[in-house]
Write a protein that holds these residues in place. Structure first.
Motif, mmCIF file in Angstrom:
data_model
loop_
_atom_site.group_PDB
_atom_site.id
_atom_site.type_symbol
_atom_site.label_atom_id
_atom_site.label_comp_id
_atom_site.label_asym_id
_atom_site.label_seq_id
_atom_site.Cartn_x
_atom_site.Cartn_y
_atom_site.Cartn_z
ATOM 1 N N THR A 134 0.325 -1.273 -0.218
ATOM 2 C CA THR A 134 0.046 -0.028 -0.146
ATOM 3 C C THR A 134 1.063 1.800 -0.076
ATOM 4 O OG1 THR A 134 -1.918 -1.410 1.002
ATOM 5 C CG2 THR A 134 -1.704 1.201 1.105
ATOM 6 N N SER A 135 0.587 1.765 -1.306
ATOM 7 C CA SER A 135 1.766 2.790 -1.344
ATOM 8 C C SER A 135 1.437 4.234 -0.258
ATOM 9 C CB SER A 135 1.524 3.704 -2.868
ATOM 10 O OG SER A 135 0.275 4.445 -3.085
ATOM 11 N N GLY A 136 2.275 4.909 0.458
ATOM 12 C CA GLY A 136 1.928 5.690 1.619
ATOM 13 C C GLY A 136 1.696 6.800 1.049
ATOM 14 N N LEU A 137 1.969 8.254 1.745
ATOM 15 C CA LEU A 137 1.810 9.518 1.498
ATOM 16 C C LEU A 137 2.264 10.382 0.409
ATOM 17 C CD1 LEU A 137 -0.466 11.431 3.041
ATOM 18 C CD2 LEU A 137 1.616 12.590 4.502
ATOM 19 N N VAL A 138 3.048 9.934 0.602
ATOM 20 C CA VAL A 138 3.845 11.137 -0.493
ATOM 21 C C VAL A 138 3.414 10.336 -2.089
ATOM 22 C CG1 VAL A 138 6.051 11.311 -2.527
ATOM 23 C CG2 VAL A 138 6.439 11.503 0.091
ATOM 24 N N ALA A 139 3.680 9.349 -2.549
ATOM 25 C CA ALA A 139 2.374 8.936 -3.244
ATOM 26 C C ALA A 139 1.425 9.156 -3.808
ATOM 27 C CB ALA A 139 2.384 7.724 -3.666
ATOM 28 N N PHE A 140 0.131 9.390 -2.678
ATOM 29 C CA PHE A 140 -0.504 9.008 -2.439
ATOM 30 C C PHE A 140 -1.216 10.748 -2.342
ATOM 31 C CE2 PHE A 140 -5.064 10.468 -0.332
ATOM 32 C CZ PHE A 140 -5.891 10.298 -0.821
ATOM 33 N N VAL A 141 -0.389 12.123 -2.163
ATOM 34 C CA VAL A 141 -0.290 13.321 -2.974
ATOM 35 C C VAL A 141 -0.341 13.670 -3.918
ATOM 36 C CG1 VAL A 141 0.344 15.143 -1.982
ATOM 37 C CG2 VAL A 141 -0.382 13.725 -0.363
ATOM 38 N N LEU A 142 1.104 12.759 -4.459
ATOM 39 C CA LEU A 142 1.288 13.077 -5.975
ATOM 40 C C LEU A 142 0.712 12.969 -6.658
ATOM 41 C CD1 LEU A 142 6.222 13.242 -5.217
ATOM 42 C CD2 LEU A 142 3.941 15.370 -5.620
ATOM 43 N N LEU A 143 0.715 11.524 -6.507
ATOM 44 C CA LEU A 143 -0.948 10.791 -7.961
ATOM 45 C C LEU A 143 -1.925 11.538 -7.439
ATOM 46 C CD1 LEU A 143 1.098 7.457 -8.238
ATOM 47 C CD2 LEU A 143 1.671 9.325 -9.204
ATOM 48 N N SER A 144 -2.277 12.185 -7.084
ATOM 49 C CA SER A 144 -3.747 12.099 -6.477
ATOM 50 C C SER A 144 -3.583 13.605 -7.399
ATOM 51 C CB SER A 144 -4.523 12.419 -4.938
ATOM 52 O OG SER A 144 -4.265 10.700 -4.689
ATOM 53 N N LEU A 145 -2.687 13.946 -6.927
ATOM 54 C CA LEU A 145 -2.692 15.823 -7.685
ATOM 55 C C LEU A 145 -2.279 15.771 -8.983
ATOM 56 C CD1 LEU A 145 -0.525 17.793 -5.294
ATOM 57 C CD2 LEU A 145 -3.312 17.894 -5.722
ATOM 58 N N ILE A 146 -2.064 14.988 -9.581
ATOM 59 C CA ILE A 146 -1.779 14.639 -10.528
ATOM 60 C C ILE A 146 -2.716 14.131 -11.907
ATOM 61 C CG2 ILE A 146 0.236 13.178 -12.946
ATOM 62 C CD1 ILE A 146 2.074 13.431 -10.799
ATOM 63 N N THR A 147 -3.280 13.442 -11.213
ATOM 64 C CA THR A 147 -4.324 13.064 -11.755
ATOM 65 C C THR A 147 -5.564 12.893 -11.541
ATOM 66 O OG1 THR A 147 -4.575 10.675 -10.676
ATOM 67 C CG2 THR A 147 -3.247 10.160 -12.134
ATOM 68 N N CYS A 148 -5.739 14.242 -10.361
ATOM 69 C CA CYS A 148 -7.052 14.589 -10.579
ATOM 70 C C CYS A 148 -8.367 13.650 -8.946
ATOM 71 C CB CYS A 148 -8.063 15.707 -11.691
ATOM 72 S SG CYS A 148 -6.987 16.225 -12.770
ATOM 73 N N GLY A 149 -7.035 13.726 -8.264
ATOM 74 C CA GLY A 149 -8.255 12.954 -8.157
ATOM 75 C C GLY A 149 -8.361 11.460 -8.290
ATOM 76 N N ILE A 150 -8.396 10.653 -9.321
ATOM 77 C CA ILE A 150 -8.735 9.311 -9.690
ATOM 78 C C ILE A 150 -7.668 8.920 -8.591
ATOM 79 C CG2 ILE A 150 -8.573 7.748 -11.348
ATOM 80 C CD1 ILE A 150 -9.087 10.038 -13.285
ATOM 81 N N TYR A 151 -6.328 8.493 -8.598
ATOM 82 C CA TYR A 151 -5.371 8.123 -7.970
ATOM 83 C C TYR A 151 -5.963 7.281 -6.502
ATOM 84 C CZ TYR A 151 -1.331 5.526 -5.803
ATOM 85 O OH TYR A 151 -1.140 4.814 -5.327
ATOM 86 N N ALA A 152 -6.709 8.855 -6.144
ATOM 87 C CA ALA A 152 -6.847 8.735 -4.609
ATOM 88 C C ALA A 152 -8.070 7.608 -4.469
ATOM 89 C CB ALA A 152 -7.950 9.648 -4.427
ATOM 90 N N TRP A 153 -9.440 7.466 -5.641
ATOM 91 C CA TRP A 153 -9.694 6.386 -5.427
ATOM 92 C C TRP A 153 -9.083 4.996 -6.179
ATOM 93 C CZ3 TRP A 153 -14.037 9.615 -9.884
ATOM 94 C CH2 TRP A 153 -14.559 10.172 -9.565
ATOM 95 N N PHE A 154 -8.122 4.853 -6.776
ATOM 96 C CA PHE A 154 -7.752 4.033 -6.719
ATOM 97 C C PHE A 154 -6.926 3.175 -5.341
ATOM 98 C CE2 PHE A 154 -3.120 1.788 -8.289
ATOM 99 C CZ PHE A 154 -3.574 -0.025 -9.163
ATOM 100 N N TRP A 155 -6.326 4.135 -4.993
ATOM 101 C CA TRP A 155 -5.530 3.568 -3.580
ATOM 102 C C TRP A 155 -6.840 3.672 -2.346
ATOM 103 C CZ3 TRP A 155 -6.003 4.703 1.879
ATOM 104 C CH2 TRP A 155 -4.305 4.715 2.647
ATOM 105 N N TYR A 156 -7.704 3.633 -2.502
ATOM 106 C CA TYR A 156 -8.902 3.090 -2.108
ATOM 107 C C TYR A 156 -9.022 2.076 -2.293
ATOM 108 C CZ TYR A 156 -9.760 8.165 0.537
ATOM 109 O OH TYR A 156 -8.870 8.549 0.665
ATOM 110 N N TYR A 157 -9.550 1.628 -3.340
ATOM 111 C CA TYR A 157 -10.209 0.288 -4.555
ATOM 112 C C TYR A 157 -8.794 -0.936 -4.229
ATOM 113 C CZ TYR A 157 -10.808 -3.204 -8.030
ATOM 114 O OH TYR A 157 -11.095 -4.362 -8.369
ATOM 115 N N ASN A 158 -7.232 -0.205 -4.149
ATOM 116 C CA ASN A 158 -6.843 -1.524 -4.265
ATOM 117 C C ASN A 158 -6.859 -1.533 -2.423
ATOM 118 O OD1 ASN A 158 -5.493 -2.007 -6.120
ATOM 119 N ND2 ASN A 158 -4.160 -0.126 -5.934
#
Length: 221
Positions: A134-158
């Protein structure tokens, strides 16, 4: 209805139990339930404050279970060889939605990120050896910003899928998986905006179950 104190059945219109004298009025019942909710929220906040304090002071105040042998065979109803080895710390298993919401509001969202960081950290320990991470905070924040929040959904799903998949390792049956979490995140947002909170509640509840089972497996209760 039943008396909340002695458990005996009394007529619905009864204000005071004829057996023990307890107040059985609907108002008293509502007040009692509200008191339980507030007490639970207070306990969650206290626990959350202690976790943050320990993280900054370096005082983990964990039960290191002196004399524990990391190579011992696991027992207590768990399958031998499936439980991750002892990490040296007791995992937090009493996180709550109330403290997550209240402290996130008070800190303008900062605590929410800290909460995600710590939950991911504990899940990675409790689910170690399953081939996932499970990726940590840095990946969660950066990738969520880059993907306009889509990565956050992916993170919760995984995370939802990982918790459900690791349940059997600890003898647990976790019904809600990543799909359940994702549906609440996306479509539940249209139900007065409560969907994301329900999704977070599911993740908190199931991560608490896994972390609690990990602690019990290593005699840290």
């Amino acid at each position: 209805m039943f008396c909340t104190k002695c458990g005996k059945q009394v007529p619905d219109s009864t204000k005071f139990c004829p057996y023990c004298g307890a107040n059985c009025s609907p108002e008293q019942d509502i007040a009692g339930q509200a008191s339980q909710v507030f007490n639970k929220a207070e306990q969650e906040l206290g626990s959350a404050f202690n976790e943050v304090k320990q993280s900054f002071t370096g005082n983990n105040n964990q039960n290191n279970n002196q004399g524990y042998n990391a190579n011992q065979n696991y027992s207590n109803g768990y399958n031998n060889g499936t439980i991750p080895p002892y990490s040296g710390t007791r995992l937090k298993d009493d996180r709550g939605l109330a403290s997550y919401i209240i402290l996130s509001i008070i800190t303008c969202g900062i605590y929410g990120y800290y909460f995600i960081y710590k939950m991911a950290h504990d899940v990675n320990i409790a689910c170690d050896g399953d081939g996932e991470n499970t990726s940590g905070l840095v990946a969660f924040v950066l990738l969520s910003l880059i993907t306009c929040g889509i990565y956050a959904w992916f993170w919760y799903y995984n995370l939802g899928n990982r918790l459900a998949a690791n349940g059997p390792r600890y003898g647990l049956s976790i019904q809600e998986n990543g799909t359940t979490v994702l549906l609440w995140q996306i479509f539940g947002a249209f139900i007065c905006g409560i969907g994301p909170f329900v999704a977070m509640h599911i993740l908190i509840k199931n991560s608490n179950k896994i972390c609690n089972a990990y602690n019990r497996a290593h005699g840290l209760m």
